[in-house]
Design a protein around this motif. Structure first.
Motif, PDB file in Angstrom:
ATOM      1  N   PRO A 159       0.827  -1.209   0.000  1.00 18.22           N
ATOM      2  CA  PRO A 159       0.000   0.000   0.000  1.00 18.22           C
ATOM      3  C   PRO A 159       0.857   1.252   0.000  1.00 18.22           C
ATOM      4  CG  PRO A 159       0.058  -0.978   2.182  1.00 18.22           C
ATOM      5  CD  PRO A 159       0.763  -1.945   1.279  1.00 18.22           C
ATOM      6  N   GLY A 160       0.320   2.299  -0.634  1.00 17.00           N
ATOM      7  CA  GLY A 160       1.027   3.573  -0.689  1.00 17.00           C
ATOM      8  C   GLY A 160       1.870   3.756  -1.929  1.00 17.00           C
ATOM      9  N   LEU A 161       2.112   2.680  -2.659  1.00 19.25           N
ATOM     10  CA  LEU A 161       2.919   2.767  -3.879  1.00 19.25           C
ATOM     11  C   LEU A 161       2.008   3.160  -5.036  1.00 19.25           C
ATOM     12  CD1 LEU A 161       5.864   2.291  -4.796  1.00 19.25           C
ATOM     13  CD2 LEU A 161       5.186  -0.030  -5.452  1.00 19.25           C
ATOM     14  N   THR A 162       2.315   4.303  -5.675  1.00 16.30           N
ATOM     15  CA  THR A 162       1.469   4.808  -6.764  1.00 16.30           C
ATOM     16  C   THR A 162       2.246   5.122  -8.035  1.00 16.30           C
ATOM     17  OG1 THR A 162       1.692   7.110  -5.996  1.00 16.30           O
ATOM     18  CG2 THR A 162      -0.172   5.834  -5.133  1.00 16.30           C
ATOM     19  N   GLN A 163       3.574   5.117  -7.981  1.00 13.96           N
ATOM     20  CA  GLN A 163       4.356   5.462  -9.165  1.00 13.96           C
ATOM     21  C   GLN A 163       4.455   4.244 -10.078  1.00 13.96           C
ATOM     22  OE1 GLN A 163       8.114   7.320  -8.183  1.00 13.96           O
ATOM     23  NE2 GLN A 163       7.177   8.647  -6.639  1.00 13.96           N
ATOM     24  N   LEU A 164       3.888   4.370 -11.277  1.00 14.00           N
ATOM     25  CA  LEU A 164       3.772   3.222 -12.176  1.00 14.00           C
ATOM     26  C   LEU A 164       5.106   2.573 -12.526  1.00 14.00           C
ATOM     27  CD1 LEU A 164       0.879   4.376 -14.533  1.00 14.00           C
ATOM     28  CD2 LEU A 164       0.875   2.410 -12.998  1.00 14.00           C
ATOM     29  N   PRO A 165       6.174   3.327 -12.780  1.00 11.12           N
ATOM     30  CA  PRO A 165       7.447   2.661 -13.077  1.00 11.12           C
ATOM     31  C   PRO A 165       7.930   1.779 -11.924  1.00 11.12           C
ATOM     32  CG  PRO A 165       7.535   4.942 -13.782  1.00 11.12           C
ATOM     33  CD  PRO A 165       6.280   4.792 -12.967  1.00 11.12           C
ATOM     34  N   LEU A 166       7.731   2.243 -10.681  1.00 17.41           N
ATOM     35  CA  LEU A 166       8.135   1.450  -9.521  1.00 17.41           C
ATOM     36  C   LEU A 166       7.240   0.230  -9.364  1.00 17.41           C
ATOM     37  CD1 LEU A 166       8.930   4.233  -6.888  1.00 17.41           C
ATOM     38  CD2 LEU A 166      10.532   2.959  -8.324  1.00 17.41           C
ATOM     39  N   ILE A 167       5.941   0.411  -9.598  1.00 17.13           N
ATOM     40  CA  ILE A 167       5.005  -0.715  -9.516  1.00 17.13           C
ATOM     41  C   ILE A 167       5.358  -1.774 -10.555  1.00 17.13           C
ATOM     42  CG2 ILE A 167       2.601  -1.400  -9.875  1.00 17.13           C
ATOM     43  CD1 ILE A 167       1.799   1.373  -8.734  1.00 17.13           C
ATOM     44  N   GLU A 168       5.644  -1.320 -11.757  1.00 17.12           N
ATOM     45  CA  GLU A 168       5.978  -2.264 -12.828  1.00 17.12           C
ATOM     46  C   GLU A 168       7.275  -3.025 -12.518  1.00 17.12           C
ATOM     47  OE1 GLU A 168       6.195  -2.381 -17.714  1.00 17.12           O
ATOM     48  OE2 GLU A 168       6.206  -0.451 -16.663  1.00 17.12           O
ATOM     49  N   ARG A 169       8.270  -2.313 -11.988  1.00 16.34           N
ATOM     50  CA  ARG A 169       9.536  -2.979 -11.647  1.00 16.34           C
ATOM     51  C   ARG A 169       9.331  -4.001 -10.547  1.00 16.34           C
ATOM     52  NH1 ARG A 169      14.327  -2.374  -8.484  1.00 16.34           N
ATOM     53  NH2 ARG A 169      13.720  -0.445  -7.443  1.00 16.34           N
ATOM     54  N   LEU A 170       8.520  -3.641  -9.552  1.00 26.59           N
ATOM     55  CA  LEU A 170       8.235  -4.560  -8.459  1.00 26.59           C
ATOM     56  C   LEU A 170       7.532  -5.807  -8.979  1.00 26.59           C
ATOM     57  CD1 LEU A 170       8.030  -5.340  -5.487  1.00 26.59           C
ATOM     58  CD2 LEU A 170       6.033  -3.835  -5.298  1.00 26.59           C
ATOM     59  N   GLY A 171       6.521  -5.614  -9.811  1.00 22.51           N
ATOM     60  CA  GLY A 171       5.776  -6.750 -10.342  1.00 22.51           C
ATOM     61  C   GLY A 171       6.630  -7.691 -11.161  1.00 22.51           C
ATOM     62  N   ARG A 172       7.587  -7.132 -11.909  1.00 21.90           N
ATOM     63  CA  ARG A 172       8.479  -7.961 -12.738  1.00 21.90           C
ATOM     64  C   ARG A 172       9.475  -8.742 -11.894  1.00 21.90           C
ATOM     65  NH1 ARG A 172       9.536  -3.271 -15.849  1.00 21.90           N
ATOM     66  NH2 ARG A 172      11.637  -3.328 -14.941  1.00 21.90           N
ATOM     67  N   SER A 173       9.747  -8.264 -10.693  1.00 17.33           N
ATOM     68  CA  SER A 173      10.840  -8.810  -9.884  1.00 17.33           C
ATOM     69  C   SER A 173      10.408  -9.863  -8.881  1.00 17.33           C
ATOM     70  CB  SER A 173      11.554  -7.663  -9.142  1.00 17.33           C
ATOM     71  OG  SER A 173      12.038  -6.695 -10.055  1.00 17.33           O
ATOM     72  N   ILE A 174       9.111 -10.109  -8.762  1.00 15.47           N
ATOM     73  CA  ILE A 174       8.620 -11.112  -7.813  1.00 15.47           C
ATOM     74  C   ILE A 174       7.734 -12.106  -8.553  1.00 15.47           C
ATOM     75  CG2 ILE A 174       8.739  -9.587  -5.797  1.00 15.47           C
ATOM     76  CD1 ILE A 174       5.709  -9.144  -6.104  1.00 15.47           C
ATOM     77  N   ASP A 175       7.628 -13.297  -7.990  1.00 22.35           N
ATOM     78  CA  ASP A 175       6.755 -14.327  -8.561  1.00 22.35           C
ATOM     79  C   ASP A 175       5.348 -14.273  -7.981  1.00 22.35           C
ATOM     80  OD1 ASP A 175       8.793 -15.339 -10.155  1.00 22.35           O
ATOM     81  OD2 ASP A 175       9.515 -16.677  -8.570  1.00 22.35           O
ATOM     82  N   LEU A 176       5.162 -13.569  -6.880  1.00 22.96           N
ATOM     83  CA  LEU A 176       3.859 -13.486  -6.235  1.00 22.96           C
ATOM     84  C   LEU A 176       2.932 -12.512  -6.965  1.00 22.96           C
ATOM     85  CD1 LEU A 176       4.967 -13.187  -2.501  1.00 22.96           C
ATOM     86  CD2 LEU A 176       3.933 -15.184  -3.578  1.00 22.96           C
ATOM     87  N   PRO A 177       1.617 -12.753  -6.933  1.00 25.75           N
ATOM     88  CA  PRO A 177       0.671 -11.740  -7.409  1.00 25.75           C
ATOM     89  C   PRO A 177       0.845 -10.451  -6.607  1.00 25.75           C
ATOM     90  CG  PRO A 177      -0.437 -13.844  -7.055  1.00 25.75           C
ATOM     91  CD  PRO A 177       0.935 -13.978  -6.473  1.00 25.75           C
ATOM     92  N   LEU A 178       0.847  -9.322  -7.303  1.00 27.93           N
ATOM     93  CA  LEU A 178       1.057  -8.031  -6.649  1.00 27.93           C
ATOM     94  C   LEU A 178      -0.261  -7.318  -6.430  1.00 27.93           C
ATOM     95  CD1 LEU A 178       2.910  -5.769  -5.612  1.00 27.93           C
ATOM     96  CD2 LEU A 178       3.125  -4.969  -7.986  1.00 27.93           C
ATOM     97  N   ASN A 179      -0.481  -6.867  -5.192  1.00 29.89           N
ATOM     98  CA  ASN A 179      -1.662  -6.112  -4.796  1.00 29.89           C
ATOM     99  C   ASN A 179      -1.265  -4.653  -4.567  1.00 29.89           C
ATOM    100  OD1 ASN A 179      -3.915  -6.360  -1.875  1.00 29.89           O
ATOM    101  ND2 ASN A 179      -4.093  -5.137  -3.704  1.00 29.89           N
TER     102      ASN A 179
END
Length: 258
Positions: free
Chosen positions: A187-207
């Motif tokens: 929660p609190g993460l709103t910057q799309l480039p950071l969200i996209e990098r996080l999603g690419r870097s983990i195997d878990l579904p990102l909320n």
């Protein structure tokens, strides 16, 4: 026939996120189901406020369990519960509490790493892993594939969005997955480039939680998010409307009959 927990897990699809309008009671849960939502999720803030408490694990566990049981009985879709820090400071306490919320009807929980003994602090990652492991063990003993949404609170607590915090979210996400987590919530993460990098870097579904002036559901989907939640905002919206109606009623009795 798939269980509710299995159905819920399958709703988490990268770039086609499950959208959860967080609820606080049987009525709000029923409205979401009637509108076609395939699952409902509680908000700890909203449940606490509706029961006369402040958020931060201040609601007595017995009251929370009663609310979960009422919600679960009122809908036929999966119910996932914002379980704050697991309602315990030790892994064993968390395991015991998780067993009880499963019995109340939960097929999923959020469990956050930013609350310890009533204080908003980021706990040691290993400490949180032990809580997750106990939650998973409690679910396994009941043959429930509980969806454990491990929440990283670093962004909320630091009140900033940086590459370093995303790096820590990635590190913790991998540890939490090994411990038994099913998803990662930041929660609190709103910057799309950071969200996209996080999603690419983990195997878990990102909320990701929607925020005022934050990305839309479509933008979050394009960033690879698997789950979008609204947190306290639905409750706050209803509260604003009710306050306005009460104020209008003082001057115009027809306010509640429109």
């Amino acid at each position: 026939m798939k269980s509710l927990a299995e159905r819920f897990a399958q709703l988490h699809q990268r770039s086609n996120p499950l959208v959860l309008v967080n609820v606080w009671d049987a009525w709000s849960a029923g409205v979401c189901e009637a509108a076609g939502h395939q699952a409902v999720a509680t908000s700890s803030f909203s449940v606490a406020e509706s029961l006369g408490f402040k958020d931060g694990q201040n609601v007595p566990l017995e009251l929370l369990l009663a609310a979960v049981e009422t919600i679960s009985r009122s809908v036929s879709v999966p119910v996932t519960v914002d379980f704050e820090a697991g309602f315990g400071d030790t892994p064993q306490q968390v395991g015991d509490a998780v067993a009880r919320v499963i019995e109340a009807g939960a097929i999923g929980i959020n469990i956050e790493d930013g609350l310890s003994r009533g204080e908003r602090v980021l706990v040691n990652a290993q400490q949180h892993c032990e809580k997750i492991a106990q939650a998973r063990a409690a679910a396994s003993r009941r043959d429930v594939p509980l969806f454990i949404n491990a929440r990283f609170d670093g962004v909320l607590l630091e009140k900033k969005q940086t590459d370093a915090l995303v790096d820590e979210a990635i590190r913790r996400g991998k540890l939490y997955q090994t411990a038994g987590a099913s998803g990662l919530f930041v929660p609190g993460l709103t910057q799309l480039p950071l969200i996209e990098r996080l999603g690419r870097s983990i195997d878990l579904p990102l909320n990701i939680m929607m925020m005022p002036d934050g990305p839309s559901v479509a933008e979050l989907a394009s960033a690879g998010v698997s789950r979008v939640s609204l947190g306290p905002w639905p409750f706050e919206y209803v509260r604003r409307v009710f306050r306005r109606a009460v104020g209008e009623f003082a001057n115009q009795s027809a306010a509640f009959f429109a």
